[in-house]
Design a protein around this motif. Structure first.
Motif, PDB file in Angstrom:
ATOM      1  N   VAL A 442     -57.349  18.743 -63.134  1.00  0.00           N
ATOM      2  CA  VAL A 442     -56.090  18.716 -63.886  1.00  0.00           C
ATOM      3  C   VAL A 442     -56.227  17.879 -65.154  1.00  0.00           C
ATOM      4  N   PHE A 443     -56.903  16.711 -65.047  1.00  0.00           N
ATOM      5  CA  PHE A 443     -57.044  15.807 -66.189  1.00  0.00           C
ATOM      6  C   PHE A 443     -58.403  15.992 -66.853  1.00  0.00           C
ATOM      7  N   ALA A 444     -58.403  16.210 -68.150  1.00  0.00           N
ATOM      8  CA  ALA A 444     -59.648  16.241 -68.919  1.00  0.00           C
ATOM      9  C   ALA A 444     -59.663  15.122 -69.955  1.00  0.00           C
ATOM     10  N   VAL A 445     -58.511  14.765 -70.473  1.00  0.00           N
ATOM     11  CA  VAL A 445     -58.379  13.653 -71.416  1.00  0.00           C
ATOM     12  C   VAL A 445     -57.276  12.743 -70.897  1.00  0.00           C
ATOM     13  N   GLU A 446     -57.331  11.490 -71.292  1.00  0.00           N
ATOM     14  CA  GLU A 446     -56.328  10.526 -70.843  1.00  0.00           C
ATOM     15  C   GLU A 446     -55.402  10.182 -72.004  1.00  0.00           C
ATOM     16  N   GLY A 447     -54.130  10.087 -71.704  1.00  0.00           N
ATOM     17  CA  GLY A 447     -53.160   9.704 -72.713  1.00  0.00           C
ATOM     18  C   GLY A 447     -53.036   8.193 -72.805  1.00  0.00           C
ATOM     19  N   ARG A 448     -52.076   7.763 -73.603  1.00  0.00           N
ATOM     20  CA  ARG A 448     -51.782   6.333 -73.696  1.00  0.00           C
ATOM     21  C   ARG A 448     -50.334   6.128 -73.280  1.00  0.00           C
ATOM     22  N   PRO A 449     -50.084   5.118 -72.455  1.00  0.00           N
ATOM     23  CA  PRO A 449     -48.726   4.950 -71.924  1.00  0.00           C
ATOM     24  C   PRO A 449     -47.744   4.505 -72.989  1.00  0.00           C
ATOM     25  N   PHE A 450     -46.510   4.939 -72.845  1.00  0.00           N
ATOM     26  CA  PHE A 450     -45.428   4.490 -73.722  1.00  0.00           C
ATOM     27  C   PHE A 450     -45.027   3.089 -73.293  1.00  0.00           C
ATOM     28  N   GLN A 451     -45.225   2.116 -74.182  1.00  0.00           N
ATOM     29  CA  GLN A 451     -44.910   0.723 -73.901  1.00  0.00           C
ATOM     30  C   GLN A 451     -43.995   0.190 -75.001  1.00  0.00           C
ATOM     31  N   PRO A 452     -42.703   0.441 -74.874  1.00  0.00           N
ATOM     32  CA  PRO A 452     -41.768   0.024 -75.927  1.00  0.00           C
ATOM     33  C   PRO A 452     -41.687  -1.492 -76.020  1.00  0.00           C
ATOM     34  N   TRP A 453     -41.390  -1.941 -77.222  1.00  0.00           N
ATOM     35  CA  TRP A 453     -41.213  -3.377 -77.435  1.00  0.00           C
ATOM     36  C   TRP A 453     -39.833  -3.749 -76.931  1.00  0.00           C
TER      37      TRP A 453
END
Length: 467
Positions: A442-453
């Motif tokens: 299912v996963f081929a690339v990894e995203g970056r998590p949304f980390q709001p200030w």
């Protein structure tokens, strides 16, 4: 439309937060208080607040922001390291802001649904939010939908493996369902499942208080218990082969080959779903070319289905199915080879590398499918332990009064040990199958998590406003 949106991460909008320079601090304080924007730059800087923070910091502190510009020396005198930490973060963002004339701005990401409320909030203090087009080749950060308690409980499975790429399908619910079903097949005992389900109910109540931090896991635990009950009913197991329940499907120890066949069949079904999701993901990540030639895309799916169909045709003595399956497998091999060759850069070295990777892909298809035989193996182990405890209990029960007491003790202790051991083993093995056989496709690339200030604002006079 609803299901399409529910099956993907929260939609993000790239935005610029703008304000007159003299109002920019107040606007950023509002942004931090709302906590729905992740800026592309900034963080704790090395300005005046940061330097003062080093003098008073004692361990980690939860930062806060003063509603109005504080007197930094007063914060040092009163030991307000929390307000200094918040001001240091604010300075970091201010230092990276883009300024043009009397206007300052920062670029970041915000959930599209939060944009109207954010705009209204910042407009009230002289700021503005301007939507921007996303830059080419840069995906937004990923925020998975919270949904309800079930989705939140299953979300830990996905987070433990990695961050879903923004274009990809959100696999939270399917992954959770697959996990509890695999767990149940290995933990198939209605009595043990009832105990696990009761543990989930206890977690849901939030009592005792020392278990409150595990509250969010209750749907996960209860779901695993329900799956254990379901397969226990199918196996006729209730704290072992006690005869309380009839066998509705098969008795594991009596029909191990049939259970093994069912386990591999279940694995084939789960892998088929994983390939379907993977094809969608590859299409969203790189378009039709990647979806066709990727080993986790159409090429890999064709190889998997072709080999499976050919094997099924040979087993059933169905020549047509075997020939069609072999043809589909060859098509998958050719497509995969083209994809591997292109990634390798062509030439003789690329051809050699592609050949090795094609061979590896064929081996992996077989090994990945056979890995699901552990669903049967550990289901048999659970049944064997239950049978051993029950036979010992029955033998002791016929030895008089002392034997009866010993039988009760053996039954309770034996089932407790079996429950603890098999819950641990089934939990680990289901996780292993989830990660290595399903998520790896299912996963081929990894995203970056949304980390709001997000920094809370202190609206009291104790913060010491600067003169």
């Amino acid at each position: 439309m609803f299901w399409r949106e529910a099956a993907r991460p929260v939609r993000m909008q790239r935005v610029a937060v703008l304000a007159p320079t003299d109002l920019f601090r107040e606007v950023l304080v509002r942004v931090a208080e709302v906590g729905v924007v992740q800026f592309e730059s900034g963080g704790e800087g090395d300005g005046e607040a940061f330097r003062r923070l080093q003098r008073v910091r004692s361990g980690d502190v939860a930062p806060k922001l003063a509603a109005h510009r504080p007197d930094l020396d007063a914060l040092v005198d009163t030991g307000r390291s929390d307000l200094l930490a918040g001001e240091a973060e604010l300075e970091g963002h201010l230092s990276t802001a883009v300024r043009h004339g009397a206007v300052a701005g920062l670029v970041g990401w915000c959930p599209s649904a939060e944009l109207p409320a954010l705009t209204a909030n910042l407009t009230a203090v002289g700021g503005a939010v301007v939507p921007l087009p996303a830059p080419v080749g840069v995906d937004p950060p990923t925020l998975l939908r919270s949904g309800g308690p079930v989705r939140r409980s299953f979300a830990g499975l996905v987070r433990t493996y990695g961050t879903v790429a923004y274009p990809d399908v959100d696999p939270t619910l399917p992954a959770g369902i697959a996990y509890v079903l695999m767990f149940g097949m290995m933990f198939g005992d209605a009595g043990h499942g009832l105990l696990l389900m009761a543990a989930g109910v206890v977690l849901a109540t939030g009592r005792p208080s020392r278990l409150a931090r595990w509250w969010s896991a209750w749907p996960f635990v209860a779901g695993a218990g329900f799956a254990g009950i379901l397969f226990g009913l199918l196996y006729g197991e209730f704290f072992g082969p006690t005869g309380v329940l009839p066998v509705l499907w098969l008795a594991p120890l009596a029909e191990p080959v049939r259970l093994l066949t069912a386990a591999v069949g279940a694995g084939a079904a789960l892998l088929s779903v994983a390939y379907a999701v993977a094809i969608i993901n590859r299409w969203r990540e790189g378009g039709p070319r990647l979806a066709v030639y990727a080993s986790s895309g159409i090429a890999g799916a064709a190889l998997f289905l072709g080999i499976g169909s050919a094997a099924g045709g040979l087993y059933l003595s169905n020549d047509v199915l075997a020939v069609v399956g072999a043809g589909v497998a060859v098509v998958g091999l050719v497509l995969a080879a083209i994809g591997f060759f292109a990634v390798a850069g062509g030439g003789a070295a690329g051809a050699l590398q592609a050949g090795v990777q094609v061979f590896d892909a064929v081996i992996r298809v077989g090994s990945n499918l056979l890995s699901f035989s552990r669903l049967a193996a550990f289901g048999l182990t659970h049944a064997a332990l239950g049978w051993l405890v029950w036979r010992g209990t029955a033998a002791l029960f016929g030895m008089g009064l002392l034997g009866a007491f010993a039988a009760v003790g053996l039954f309770v202790v034996g089932n407790a040990l079996t429950f603890a051991l098999e819950a641990l083993v089934a939990g680990i093995q289901a996780l292993r199958l989830e990660f290595y056989e399903l998520f790896s496709r299912v996963f081929a690339v990894e995203g970056r998590p949304f980390q709001p200030w997000h920094v809370p604002t202190e609206h009291t006079a104790s913060s010491g406003e600067a003169p």
